[in-house]
Write a protein that holds these residues in place. Structure first.
Motif, PDB file in Angstrom:
ATOM      1  N   SER A 109       0.798  -1.228   0.000  1.00  0.00           N
ATOM      2  CA  SER A 109       0.000   0.000   0.000  1.00  0.00           C
ATOM      3  C   SER A 109       0.833   1.282   0.000  1.00  0.00           C
ATOM      4  O   SER A 109       0.283   2.376  -0.067  1.00  0.00           O
ATOM      5  CB  SER A 109      -0.919   0.000   1.227  1.00  0.00           C
ATOM      6  N   PHE A 110       2.139   1.169   0.067  1.00  0.00           N
ATOM      7  CA  PHE A 110       2.977   2.369   0.075  1.00  0.00           C
ATOM      8  C   PHE A 110       3.124   2.964  -1.320  1.00  0.00           C
ATOM      9  O   PHE A 110       2.957   2.286  -2.321  1.00  0.00           O
ATOM     10  CB  PHE A 110       4.375   2.043   0.619  1.00  0.00           C
ATOM     11  N   LYS A 111       3.464   4.259  -1.347  1.00  0.00           N
ATOM     12  CA  LYS A 111       3.846   4.898  -2.601  1.00  0.00           C
ATOM     13  C   LYS A 111       5.349   4.726  -2.736  1.00  0.00           C
ATOM     14  O   LYS A 111       6.087   4.892  -1.763  1.00  0.00           O
ATOM     15  CB  LYS A 111       3.543   6.390  -2.552  1.00  0.00           C
ATOM     16  N   TYR A 112       5.809   4.448  -3.931  1.00  0.00           N
ATOM     17  CA  TYR A 112       7.236   4.244  -4.149  1.00  0.00           C
ATOM     18  C   TYR A 112       7.765   5.268  -5.148  1.00  0.00           C
ATOM     19  O   TYR A 112       7.144   5.511  -6.183  1.00  0.00           O
ATOM     20  CB  TYR A 112       7.499   2.830  -4.684  1.00  0.00           C
ATOM     21  N   SER A 113       8.891   5.851  -4.828  1.00  0.00           N
ATOM     22  CA  SER A 113       9.565   6.704  -5.797  1.00  0.00           C
ATOM     23  C   SER A 113      10.950   6.109  -6.038  1.00  0.00           C
ATOM     24  O   SER A 113      11.509   5.434  -5.164  1.00  0.00           O
ATOM     25  CB  SER A 113       9.666   8.143  -5.273  1.00  0.00           C
ATOM     26  N   HIS A 114      11.486   6.358  -7.215  1.00  0.00           N
ATOM     27  CA  HIS A 114      12.782   5.776  -7.573  1.00  0.00           C
ATOM     28  C   HIS A 114      13.796   6.874  -7.805  1.00  0.00           C
ATOM     29  O   HIS A 114      13.524   7.827  -8.540  1.00  0.00           O
ATOM     30  CB  HIS A 114      12.630   4.883  -8.811  1.00  0.00           C
ATOM     31  N   ILE A 115      14.934   6.755  -7.162  1.00  0.00           N
ATOM     32  CA  ILE A 115      15.979   7.767  -7.296  1.00  0.00           C
ATOM     33  C   ILE A 115      17.277   7.125  -7.784  1.00  0.00           C
ATOM     34  O   ILE A 115      17.475   5.922  -7.642  1.00  0.00           O
ATOM     35  CB  ILE A 115      16.225   8.529  -5.965  1.00  0.00           C
ATOM     36  N   TYR A 116      18.130   7.932  -8.360  1.00  0.00           N
ATOM     37  CA  TYR A 116      19.419   7.482  -8.909  1.00  0.00           C
ATOM     38  C   TYR A 116      19.251   6.378  -9.949  1.00  0.00           C
ATOM     39  O   TYR A 116      20.053   5.459 -10.033  1.00  0.00           O
ATOM     40  CB  TYR A 116      20.381   7.056  -7.789  1.00  0.00           C
ATOM     41  N   THR A 117      18.191   6.516 -10.744  1.00  0.00           N
ATOM     42  CA  THR A 117      17.969   5.529 -11.799  1.00  0.00           C
ATOM     43  C   THR A 117      18.659   5.923 -13.101  1.00  0.00           C
ATOM     44  O   THR A 117      18.826   5.099 -13.980  1.00  0.00           O
ATOM     45  CB  THR A 117      16.457   5.395 -12.101  1.00  0.00           C
ATOM     46  N   GLU A 118      19.035   7.209 -13.223  1.00  0.00           N
ATOM     47  CA  GLU A 118      19.530   7.705 -14.505  1.00  0.00           C
ATOM     48  C   GLU A 118      20.941   7.224 -14.825  1.00  0.00           C
ATOM     49  O   GLU A 118      21.347   7.188 -15.962  1.00  0.00           O
ATOM     50  CB  GLU A 118      19.480   9.244 -14.545  1.00  0.00           C
ATOM     51  N   ASN A 119      21.675   6.865 -13.806  1.00  0.00           N
ATOM     52  CA  ASN A 119      23.013   6.332 -14.045  1.00  0.00           C
ATOM     53  C   ASN A 119      23.343   5.403 -12.883  1.00  0.00           C
ATOM     54  O   ASN A 119      23.723   5.841 -11.814  1.00  0.00           O
ATOM     55  CB  ASN A 119      24.036   7.471 -14.128  1.00  0.00           C
ATOM     56  N   CYS A 120      23.195   4.144 -13.133  1.00  0.00           N
ATOM     57  CA  CYS A 120      23.317   3.177 -12.037  1.00  0.00           C
ATOM     58  C   CYS A 120      24.743   2.972 -11.560  1.00  0.00           C
ATOM     59  O   CYS A 120      24.982   2.219 -10.630  1.00  0.00           O
ATOM     60  CB  CYS A 120      22.682   1.858 -12.428  1.00  0.00           C
ATOM     61  N   LEU A 121      25.704   3.639 -12.199  1.00  0.00           N
ATOM     62  CA  LEU A 121      27.066   3.540 -11.689  1.00  0.00           C
ATOM     63  C   LEU A 121      27.396   4.712 -10.771  1.00  0.00           C
ATOM     64  O   LEU A 121      28.474   4.795 -10.210  1.00  0.00           O
ATOM     65  CB  LEU A 121      28.083   3.489 -12.832  1.00  0.00           C
ATOM     66  N   ARG A 122      26.444   5.612 -10.643  1.00  0.00           N
ATOM     67  CA  ARG A 122      26.690   6.787  -9.829  1.00  0.00           C
ATOM     68  C   ARG A 122      26.697   6.385  -8.351  1.00  0.00           C
ATOM     69  O   ARG A 122      25.895   5.595  -7.894  1.00  0.00           O
ATOM     70  CB  ARG A 122      25.582   7.799 -10.093  1.00  0.00           C
ATOM     71  N   ILE A 123      27.605   6.957  -7.631  1.00  0.00           N
ATOM     72  CA  ILE A 123      27.688   6.698  -6.203  1.00  0.00           C
ATOM     73  C   ILE A 123      27.231   7.941  -5.471  1.00  0.00           C
ATOM     74  O   ILE A 123      27.658   9.052  -5.778  1.00  0.00           O
ATOM     75  CB  ILE A 123      29.137   6.355  -5.798  1.00  0.00           C
ATOM     76  N   HIS A 124      26.336   7.768  -4.566  1.00  0.00           N
ATOM     77  CA  HIS A 124      26.001   8.900  -3.705  1.00  0.00           C
ATOM     78  C   HIS A 124      26.014   8.401  -2.282  1.00  0.00           C
ATOM     79  O   HIS A 124      26.143   7.210  -2.022  1.00  0.00           O
ATOM     80  CB  HIS A 124      24.661   9.544  -4.085  1.00  0.00           C
ATOM     81  N   SER A 125      25.908   9.293  -1.360  1.00  0.00           N
ATOM     82  CA  SER A 125      26.158   8.906   0.023  1.00  0.00           C
ATOM     83  C   SER A 125      24.877   8.551   0.761  1.00  0.00           C
ATOM     84  O   SER A 125      24.888   8.348   1.945  1.00  0.00           O
ATOM     85  CB  SER A 125      26.885  10.022   0.737  1.00  0.00           C
ATOM     86  N   GLU A 126      23.780   8.489   0.067  1.00  0.00           N
ATOM     87  CA  GLU A 126      22.518   8.099   0.715  1.00  0.00           C
ATOM     88  C   GLU A 126      22.549   6.607   0.898  1.00  0.00           C
ATOM     89  O   GLU A 126      21.890   5.918   1.381  1.00  0.00           O
ATOM     90  CB  GLU A 126      21.337   8.551  -0.123  1.00  0.00           C
TER      91      GLU A 126
END
Ligand SMILES: [Zn+2]
Ligand SMILES: [Zn+2]
Length: 120
Positions: free
Chosen positions: A103-120
């Motif tokens: 029942s949750f809403k889902y959003s997708h982040i960092y999908t544009e470049n799956c090799l990108r590293i972020h600190s989240e």
């Protein structure tokens, strides 16, 4: 209020707040940390996270400076992450909650470049 446990069940916790949206992060760090296509995360107040059992089994891995990922040292379930500089919040990994997640809403982040590293 939600109740969660790691895979082996030795670490258990309560989340005293509720949420409606979950972020799915596709960055390389999250993929590796969870060995999955993406990792789910929700930011909650630290005060709303209450560890019930298994404190002695928790292990931490510092995946980037000041960012610690916390998991069960017995079964490997990734339970939450936090920033040392921001102790007031916790990045919960809601997949370990013992609840129906449909029942949750889902959003997708960092999908544009799956090799990108972020600190989240
Ligand atoms: Zn475990
Ligand atoms: Zn990520």
């Amino acid at each position: 209020m939600y109740f969660g446990q790691c895979l082996c069940g030795q670490v258990s916790y309560r989340v005293k707040s509720e949420f409606v949206e979950i972020e799915c992060c596709h960055c390389l760090t999250c993929r590796k940390a969870h060995s999955s296509a993406f990792a789910m995360g929700v930011t909650i107040d630290s005060a709303d996270f209450e560890l019930q059992t298994g404190q002695e089994l928790l292990k931490e891995y510092e995946s980037s400076t000041g960012k610690k990922r916390v998991f069960c040292g017995q079964c490997g379930s990734h339970l939450y992450a936090y920033r040392v500089a921001q102790p007031e919040s916790v990045r919960l990994r809601p997949a370990c909650l013992n609840i129906d997640m449909s029942s949750f809403k889902y959003s997708h982040i960092y999908t544009e470049n799956c090799l990108r590293i972020h600190s989240e």
